[in-house]
Design an enzyme around this catalytic site. Structure first.
Site, PDB file in Angstrom:
ATOM      1  N   ARG A 177      11.068  -1.107  11.204  1.00  0.00           N
ATOM      2  CA  ARG A 177      10.259  -0.861  11.851  1.00  0.00           C
ATOM      3  C   ARG A 177       9.875  -1.756  13.077  1.00  0.00           C
ATOM      4  NH1 ARG A 177       4.794   0.190   8.210  1.00  0.00           N
ATOM      5  NH2 ARG A 177       3.736  -0.824   9.915  1.00  0.00           N
TER       6      ARG A 177
ATOM      7  N   ARG B 279     -10.135   0.628   8.578  1.00  0.00           N
ATOM      8  CA  ARG B 279      -9.382  -0.818   8.593  1.00  0.00           C
ATOM      9  C   ARG B 279     -10.495  -1.776   9.551  1.00  0.00           C
ATOM     10  NH1 ARG B 279      -3.759   0.170   8.753  1.00  0.00           N
ATOM     11  NH2 ARG B 279      -2.366  -1.787   9.356  1.00  0.00           N
TER      12      ARG B 279
ATOM     13  N   LYS C 134       0.790  -1.083   0.077  1.00  0.00           N
ATOM     14  CA  LYS C 134      -0.069   0.129   0.063  1.00  0.00           C
ATOM     15  C   LYS C 134       0.810   1.265   0.042  1.00  0.00           C
ATOM     16  CE  LYS C 134      -2.105  -1.182   3.960  1.00  0.00           C
ATOM     17  NZ  LYS C 134      -1.403  -2.729   4.173  1.00  0.00           N
TER      18      LYS C 134
ATOM     19  N   ARG D  30      11.754  -5.622   5.448  1.00  0.00           N
ATOM     20  CA  ARG D  30      11.520  -4.114   4.862  1.00  0.00           C
ATOM     21  C   ARG D  30      12.391  -3.240   5.702  1.00  0.00           C
ATOM     22  NH1 ARG D  30       5.766  -1.770   5.935  1.00  0.00           N
ATOM     23  NH2 ARG D  30       5.773  -2.619   7.581  1.00  0.00           N
TER      24      ARG D  30
ATOM     25  N   ARG E 154      -0.673  -8.743  13.280  1.00  0.00           N
ATOM     26  CA  ARG E 154      -1.035  -7.850  12.322  1.00  0.00           C
ATOM     27  C   ARG E 154      -2.011  -8.407  11.057  1.00  0.00           C
ATOM     28  NH1 ARG E 154       4.123  -5.439  10.800  1.00  0.00           N
ATOM     29  NH2 ARG E 154       2.837  -4.175   9.203  1.00  0.00           N
TER      30      ARG E 154
HETATM   31  P1  AP5 Z   1       4.705  -1.465   1.824  1.00  0.00           P
HETATM   32  O1  AP5 Z   1       4.519  -0.680   1.018  1.00  0.00           O
HETATM   33  O2  AP5 Z   1       5.399  -1.077   3.231  1.00  0.00           O
HETATM   34  O3  AP5 Z   1       3.460  -2.442   2.378  1.00  0.00           O
HETATM   35  P2  AP5 Z   1       2.078  -1.759   3.225  1.00  0.00           P
HETATM   36  O4  AP5 Z   1       1.014  -2.347   2.588  1.00  0.00           O
HETATM   37  O5  AP5 Z   1       2.006  -0.405   3.563  1.00  0.00           O
HETATM   38  O6  AP5 Z   1       2.304  -2.619   4.630  1.00  0.00           O
HETATM   39  P3  AP5 Z   1       2.218  -1.680   6.152  1.00  0.00           P
HETATM   40  O7  AP5 Z   1       3.048  -2.920   6.996  1.00  0.00           O
HETATM   41  O8  AP5 Z   1       2.725  -0.424   6.058  1.00  0.00           O
HETATM   42  O9  AP5 Z   1       0.876  -2.171   6.317  1.00  0.00           O
HETATM   43  P4  AP5 Z   1       0.137  -2.180   7.610  1.00  0.00           P
HETATM   44  O10 AP5 Z   1      -1.139  -2.029   7.316  1.00  0.00           O
HETATM   45  O11 AP5 Z   1       0.473  -3.308   8.532  1.00  0.00           O
HETATM   46  O12 AP5 Z   1       0.901  -0.963   8.648  1.00  0.00           O
HETATM   47  P5  AP5 Z   1       0.342   0.734   8.801  1.00  0.00           P
HETATM   48  O13 AP5 Z   1       1.645   1.609   8.983  1.00  0.00           O
HETATM   49  O14 AP5 Z   1      -0.700   1.103   7.932  1.00  0.00           O
HETATM   50  O15 AP5 Z   1       5.541  -2.826   1.366  1.00  0.00           O
HETATM   51  C1  AP5 Z   1       6.178  -3.919   2.552  1.00  0.00           C
HETATM   52  C2  AP5 Z   1       7.701  -4.301   1.924  1.00  0.00           C
HETATM   53  O16 AP5 Z   1       7.354  -4.936   0.695  1.00  0.00           O
HETATM   54  C3  AP5 Z   1       8.586  -3.281   1.623  1.00  0.00           C
HETATM   55  O17 AP5 Z   1       9.865  -3.266   2.103  1.00  0.00           O
HETATM   56  C4  AP5 Z   1       8.655  -3.004  -0.059  1.00  0.00           C
HETATM   57  O18 AP5 Z   1       9.902  -2.590  -0.549  1.00  0.00           O
HETATM   58  C5  AP5 Z   1       8.159  -4.508  -0.237  1.00  0.00           C
HETATM   59  N1  AP5 Z   1       7.714  -4.458  -1.510  1.00  0.00           N
HETATM   60  C6  AP5 Z   1       6.267  -3.833  -1.896  1.00  0.00           C
HETATM   61  N2  AP5 Z   1       5.652  -4.338  -2.994  1.00  0.00           N
HETATM   62  C7  AP5 Z   1       6.531  -5.293  -3.278  1.00  0.00           C
HETATM   63  C8  AP5 Z   1       6.524  -6.167  -4.650  1.00  0.00           C
HETATM   64  N3  AP5 Z   1       5.581  -6.124  -5.360  1.00  0.00           N
HETATM   65  N4  AP5 Z   1       7.489  -7.456  -4.482  1.00  0.00           N
HETATM   66  C9  AP5 Z   1       8.520  -7.549  -3.628  1.00  0.00           C
HETATM   67  N5  AP5 Z   1       8.567  -6.657  -2.500  1.00  0.00           N
HETATM   68  C10 AP5 Z   1       7.507  -5.465  -2.385  1.00  0.00           C
HETATM   69  O19 AP5 Z   1      -0.315   0.246  10.365  1.00  0.00           O
HETATM   70  C11 AP5 Z   1       0.693   0.426  11.285  1.00  0.00           C
HETATM   71  C12 AP5 Z   1      -0.100   0.429  12.630  1.00  0.00           C
HETATM   72  O20 AP5 Z   1      -0.671   1.510  12.928  1.00  0.00           O
HETATM   73  C13 AP5 Z   1      -1.331  -0.678  12.610  1.00  0.00           C
HETATM   74  O21 AP5 Z   1      -0.679  -2.057  13.179  1.00  0.00           O
HETATM   75  C14 AP5 Z   1      -2.086  -0.165  13.821  1.00  0.00           C
HETATM   76  O22 AP5 Z   1      -1.611  -0.332  15.249  1.00  0.00           O
HETATM   77  C15 AP5 Z   1      -2.044   1.342  13.467  1.00  0.00           C
HETATM   78  N6  AP5 Z   1      -2.922   1.701  12.508  1.00  0.00           N
HETATM   79  C16 AP5 Z   1      -2.674   2.205  11.286  1.00  0.00           C
HETATM   80  N7  AP5 Z   1      -3.962   2.633  10.686  1.00  0.00           N
HETATM   81  C17 AP5 Z   1      -4.865   2.261  11.520  1.00  0.00           C
HETATM   82  C18 AP5 Z   1      -6.282   2.263  11.481  1.00  0.00           C
HETATM   83  N8  AP5 Z   1      -6.932   2.804  10.514  1.00  0.00           N
HETATM   84  N9  AP5 Z   1      -6.992   1.922  12.519  1.00  0.00           N
HETATM   85  C19 AP5 Z   1      -6.385   1.401  13.736  1.00  0.00           C
HETATM   86  N10 AP5 Z   1      -5.082   1.345  13.902  1.00  0.00           N
HETATM   87  C20 AP5 Z   1      -4.386   1.692  12.727  1.00  0.00           C
HETATM   88 MG    MG Z   2       2.472   1.285   4.859  1.00  0.00          MG
END
Ligand code: AP5
Ligand code: MG
Ligand code: ZN
Length: 212
Positions: free
Chosen positions: A159, A90, A15, A126, A170
């Protein structure tokens, strides 16, 4: 062009990676609740203090807290040009709250579709720049110089929630609380499924095709 996009997908589905490419090419504002919460932690704000332990445990921050920060962000003038929601909504209550304030702005709900084993490998490798937020992967998207950001030369870090047991928590939370959103948005006709395994640029091209 499209106004509002929701990016859905497992943690590690890409994402953030795809959102960053979209905002480089088009005039979208990138609204990542995860990035906003991590920045609050870094700045030591009250929100950050509340969110840190929840995030480190791989749990979700309470709905009212994230709904509050997203509503505030959507009021910023730059969002009128179009926005990408990354990591929000979410839960069903978050989606209901979003519908109430910006439902008619949302044109597409893009599901980045990739399997669980693949995302585990992605998250384990990552690395993110602590300064500019640029994203890397030790195997799939390594920086030019190991451990250093290509854009600003500073250290890239892992992270706190990218540890094995937290990753599983997660993923479980996604399956239980976030996946039901596909059904929630199903009737709206806005859901588009994008295969999110394979080459990052190819996935990006498929996304742009959909948004045209
Ligand atoms: P990346 O692009 O970072 O993936 P992502 O989908 O953004 O993954 P996240 O871990 O950021 O998602 P998340 O939903 O767990 O975390 P968030 O920060 O939203 O890609 C991942 C890796 O893969 C990278 O190294 C990249 O280079 C690689 N990659 C990408 N595409 C690839 C491909 N095609 N092939 C190979 N490699 C690839 O949330 C974190 C925390 O915040 C949550 O756990 C929660 O506690 C809180 N939070 C955030 N939003 C909310 C909400 N709405 N409600 C409640 N709590 C929330
Ligand atoms: Mg992300
Ligand atoms: Zn950097």
């Amino acid at each position: 062009m499209t106004k509002g996009i929701i990016l859905l997908g497992l943690p590690g589905a890409g994402k953030g990676t795809q959102a960053k490419k979209l905002v480089e090419q088009f005039s979208f504002s990138h609204i990542s609740t995860g990035d906003m919460l991590r920045s609050a932690i870094k700045n030591g704000t009250e929100l950050g203090l509340r969110a840190k332990s929840v995030m480190d445990a791989g749990e979700l921050v309470p709905d009212d807290v994230v709904v509050g920060i997203v509503k505030e962000r959507l009021n910023d003038p730059d969002c009128a040009k179009g926005f990408i929601l990354d990591g929000f909504p979410r839960t069903i209550p978050q989606a209901v709250a979003l519908d109430a304030v910006a439902g008619e702005m949302i044109q597409f709900v893009l599901l980045l579709d990739v399997d669980q084993e693949e995302v585990k490998e992605r998250l384990g490798g990552r690395r993110t720049c602590g300064s500019c937020g640029a994203m890397y992967h030790v195997k799939f998207a390594p920086p030019n110089v190991a451990g250093k950001c290509d854009k600003c030369g500073l250290d890239i870090i892992q992270r706190d929630d990218d540890k094995e047991e937290t990753i599983q928590k997660r993923l479980d939370n996604y399956n239980e609380l976030t996946e039901p959103l596909l059904e929630y948005y199903g009737a709206s006709g806005k859901v588009r499924r994008v295969m999110a395994a394979g080459n990052i640029d190819e996935i990006y091209r498929n996304i742009v095709e959909i948004l045209k």
